[in-house]
Design a protein around this motif. Structure first.
Motif, mmCIF file in Angstrom:
data_model
loop_
_atom_site.group_PDB
_atom_site.id
_atom_site.type_symbol
_atom_site.label_atom_id
_atom_site.label_comp_id
_atom_site.label_asym_id
_atom_site.label_seq_id
_atom_site.Cartn_x
_atom_site.Cartn_y
_atom_site.Cartn_z
ATOM 1 N N MET A 170 -5.830 6.628 -3.185
ATOM 2 C CA MET A 170 -5.887 6.261 -1.774
ATOM 3 C C MET A 170 -5.209 7.328 -0.919
ATOM 4 S SD MET A 170 -4.155 3.009 0.221
ATOM 5 C CE MET A 170 -2.531 3.736 0.023
ATOM 6 N N GLN A 171 -4.047 7.802 -1.369
ATOM 7 C CA GLN A 171 -3.340 8.854 -0.642
ATOM 8 C C GLN A 171 -4.217 10.098 -0.488
ATOM 9 O OE1 GLN A 171 0.030 7.605 0.733
ATOM 10 N NE2 GLN A 171 0.562 9.588 -0.108
ATOM 11 N N ALA A 172 -4.865 10.490 -1.599
ATOM 12 C CA ALA A 172 -5.714 11.687 -1.561
ATOM 13 C C ALA A 172 -6.892 11.488 -0.612
ATOM 14 C CB ALA A 172 -6.208 12.017 -2.970
ATOM 15 N N PRO A 223 -2.222 -0.051 -10.366
ATOM 16 C CA PRO A 223 -1.929 0.063 -8.932
ATOM 17 C C PRO A 223 -1.402 1.443 -8.540
ATOM 18 C CG PRO A 223 -1.178 -2.052 -9.745
ATOM 19 C CD PRO A 223 -1.592 -1.256 -10.951
ATOM 20 N N ASP A 224 -0.562 2.055 -9.391
ATOM 21 C CA ASP A 224 -0.031 3.383 -9.071
ATOM 22 C C ASP A 224 -1.140 4.424 -9.011
ATOM 23 O OD1 ASP A 224 2.516 2.405 -8.928
ATOM 24 O OD2 ASP A 224 3.177 3.184 -10.861
ATOM 25 N N THR A 225 -2.087 4.341 -9.943
ATOM 26 C CA THR A 225 -3.187 5.305 -9.955
ATOM 27 C C THR A 225 -4.074 5.130 -8.738
ATOM 28 O OG1 THR A 225 -3.183 5.374 -12.375
ATOM 29 C CG2 THR A 225 -5.175 6.137 -11.260
ATOM 30 N N PHE A 226 -4.372 3.872 -8.384
ATOM 31 C CA PHE A 226 -5.211 3.654 -7.207
ATOM 32 C C PHE A 226 -4.484 4.130 -5.955
ATOM 33 C CE2 PHE A 226 -7.367 1.639 -3.746
ATOM 34 C CZ PHE A 226 -8.696 1.652 -4.133
ATOM 35 N N GLN A 227 -3.175 3.896 -5.877
ATOM 36 C CA GLN A 227 -2.425 4.329 -4.701
ATOM 37 C C GLN A 227 -2.465 5.846 -4.548
ATOM 38 O OE1 GLN A 227 0.567 5.943 -3.728
ATOM 39 N NE2 GLN A 227 0.666 5.068 -1.670
ATOM 40 N N PHE A 241 2.681 -2.634 -4.920
ATOM 41 C CA PHE A 241 1.328 -2.122 -4.725
ATOM 42 C C PHE A 241 0.285 -3.165 -5.124
ATOM 43 C CE2 PHE A 241 2.591 2.627 -5.326
ATOM 44 C CZ PHE A 241 3.127 2.631 -4.057
ATOM 45 N N ASP A 242 -0.687 -3.355 -4.252
ATOM 46 C CA ASP A 242 -1.706 -4.385 -4.436
ATOM 47 C C ASP A 242 -3.080 -3.751 -4.218
ATOM 48 O OD1 ASP A 242 -2.602 -7.318 -4.461
ATOM 49 O OD2 ASP A 242 -3.313 -6.661 -2.495
ATOM 50 N N ILE A 243 -3.898 -3.724 -5.248
ATOM 51 C CA ILE A 243 -5.175 -3.008 -5.174
ATOM 52 C C ILE A 243 -6.103 -3.566 -4.090
ATOM 53 C CG2 ILE A 243 -7.325 -2.549 -6.438
ATOM 54 C CD1 ILE A 243 -5.594 -1.844 -8.839
ATOM 55 N N PRO A 244 -6.296 -4.881 -3.945
ATOM 56 C CA PRO A 244 -7.176 -5.351 -2.867
ATOM 57 C C PRO A 244 -6.720 -4.886 -1.475
ATOM 58 C CG PRO A 244 -6.859 -7.100 -4.453
ATOM 59 C CD PRO A 244 -5.908 -5.991 -4.838
ATOM 60 N N THR A 245 -5.406 -4.896 -1.226
ATOM 61 C CA THR A 245 -4.914 -4.431 0.071
ATOM 62 C C THR A 245 -5.245 -2.963 0.283
ATOM 63 O OG1 THR A 245 -3.091 -6.033 0.067
ATOM 64 C CG2 THR A 245 -2.847 -4.108 1.503
ATOM 65 N N MET A 246 -5.006 -2.147 -0.729
ATOM 66 C CA MET A 246 -5.291 -0.713 -0.610
ATOM 67 C C MET A 246 -6.789 -0.460 -0.497
ATOM 68 S SD MET A 246 -2.454 1.011 -3.165
ATOM 69 C CE MET A 246 -2.733 -0.048 -4.606
ATOM 70 N N ALA A 300 0.801 -1.226 0.000
ATOM 71 C CA ALA A 300 0.000 0.000 0.000
ATOM 72 C C ALA A 300 0.837 1.281 0.000
ATOM 73 C CB ALA A 300 -0.939 0.016 1.210
ATOM 74 N N PHE A 301 2.061 1.214 0.522
ATOM 75 C CA PHE A 301 2.859 2.434 0.652
ATOM 76 C C PHE A 301 4.284 2.196 0.161
ATOM 77 C CE2 PHE A 301 -0.514 2.951 3.818
ATOM 78 C CZ PHE A 301 -1.001 4.198 3.445
#
Length: 299
Positions: free
Chosen positions: A237-239, A230-234, A184-189, A135-136
């Protein structure tokens, strides 16, 4: 071997103990224990609640550096000392996959701090770090300076940084964390976010979301998230997490009287009325009665 006084002092610093104070309860376990500890901490009858808490925290600093002590040190040195608590979000006990991160800072790329006290071992660290990197991109281990060599060996070849706690509660960088976004893993995020936060990420990416029955919503939203990189979702998530800013004025955590409680205040995130009630309670003495600000005044 911990003595009874150290154990009792350590029990003061928990969210369950602090919440009744924030609500303005006329009596609470924290308040009762605090006044019983006062003479054992060498304080007189005129000491206010903030002074007793500070003395209890000083005891932890000198005799029992618990996990809470480390987390509070991170809150003080990083969130308050480095960022002045401005536009930074500190998340405590944040679940990522099968692990719980001690502290996560949302400011820029996002950084995880994993605490390893003198009483911990590195046995679970590899699994914990793997979950955090899902996630990070930045992760630090925070350990006591006497265990630095052990953790440098464990972290050899990894991007993880190492900070150590030394004399006078100094927090020093032994190894700088390197940026790593490969895991980066989308389900985890996705699962780390609240439902509204996850839907905000998806709405920002795709526009209005389709209406689906509540029983099918999780699977449908996750399926849509899986179509993102994954980068876009991360980034989304940050925002979303950045919106979890302190509800009370940042002066609450910058105030020296709240220093022993900073990690708890970031965790609980009190509203302005609760913050005002807490500050009045910290200034109060044993026989004062502090009402919540919204309900009345000290009588």
């Amino acid at each position: 071997m911990l003595n009874t006084l150290e154990r009792r002092a350590a029990r003061l610093f928990s969210a369950a103990m602090l919440r009744p104070i924030l609500s303005g309860a006329p009596s609470s376990p924290l308040q009762s224990e605090l006044w019983q500890l006062r003479p054992e901490l060498g304080l007189g009858g005129d000491a206010n609640a903030g002074s007793v808490l500070a003395a209890a925290y000083d005891l932890l600093s000198s005799s029992y550096r618990s996990e809470y002590f480390y987390k509070n040190l991170i809150a003080s040195k990083v969130a308050v000392g480095r960022h002045r608590a401005a536009n930074v979000v500190m998340l405590s006990e944040f679940r990522l996959g099968g692990s719980i991160a001690d502290c996560v800072f949302i400011n820029g790329s996002g950084m995880v701090y994993e605490v390893k006290t003198e009483f911990d071992s590195p046995d679970k660290l590899d699994r914990q770090l793997a979950n955090y990197y899902r996630a990070f991109p930045l992760v630090n281990v925070v350990a006591h300076e006497n265990t630095a060599e052990r953790y440098l060996r464990v972290l050899d070849g990894s991007p993880t940084g190492l900070l150590v706690v030394g004399p006078r509660s100094r927090l020093s960088t032994v190894r700088v964390a390197a940026y790593s976004a490969e895991g980066f893993d989308i389900p985890t995020m996705f699962n780390a976010l609240r439902q509204g936060e996850a839907e905000r990420v998806l709405t920002d990416a795709f526009g209005e979301l389709p209406l689906v029955p509540s029983g099918l919503r999780y699977a449908e939203r996750l399926s849509l998230a899986m179509t993102m990189s994954p980068d876009t979702f991360q980034s989304g998530m940050q925002a979303a997490l950045k919106r979890r800013l302190l509800r009370a004025d940042r002066d609450l955590v910058v105030n020296p009287i709240t220093e022993p409680l900073r990690a708890l205040l970031f965790q609980i995130n009190p509203n302005p009325h609760q913050a005002a009630t807490l500050l009045r309670w910290l200034e109060s003495k044993e026989h004062d009665f502090v009402l919540p600000v919204s309900e009345g005044k000290t009588v």
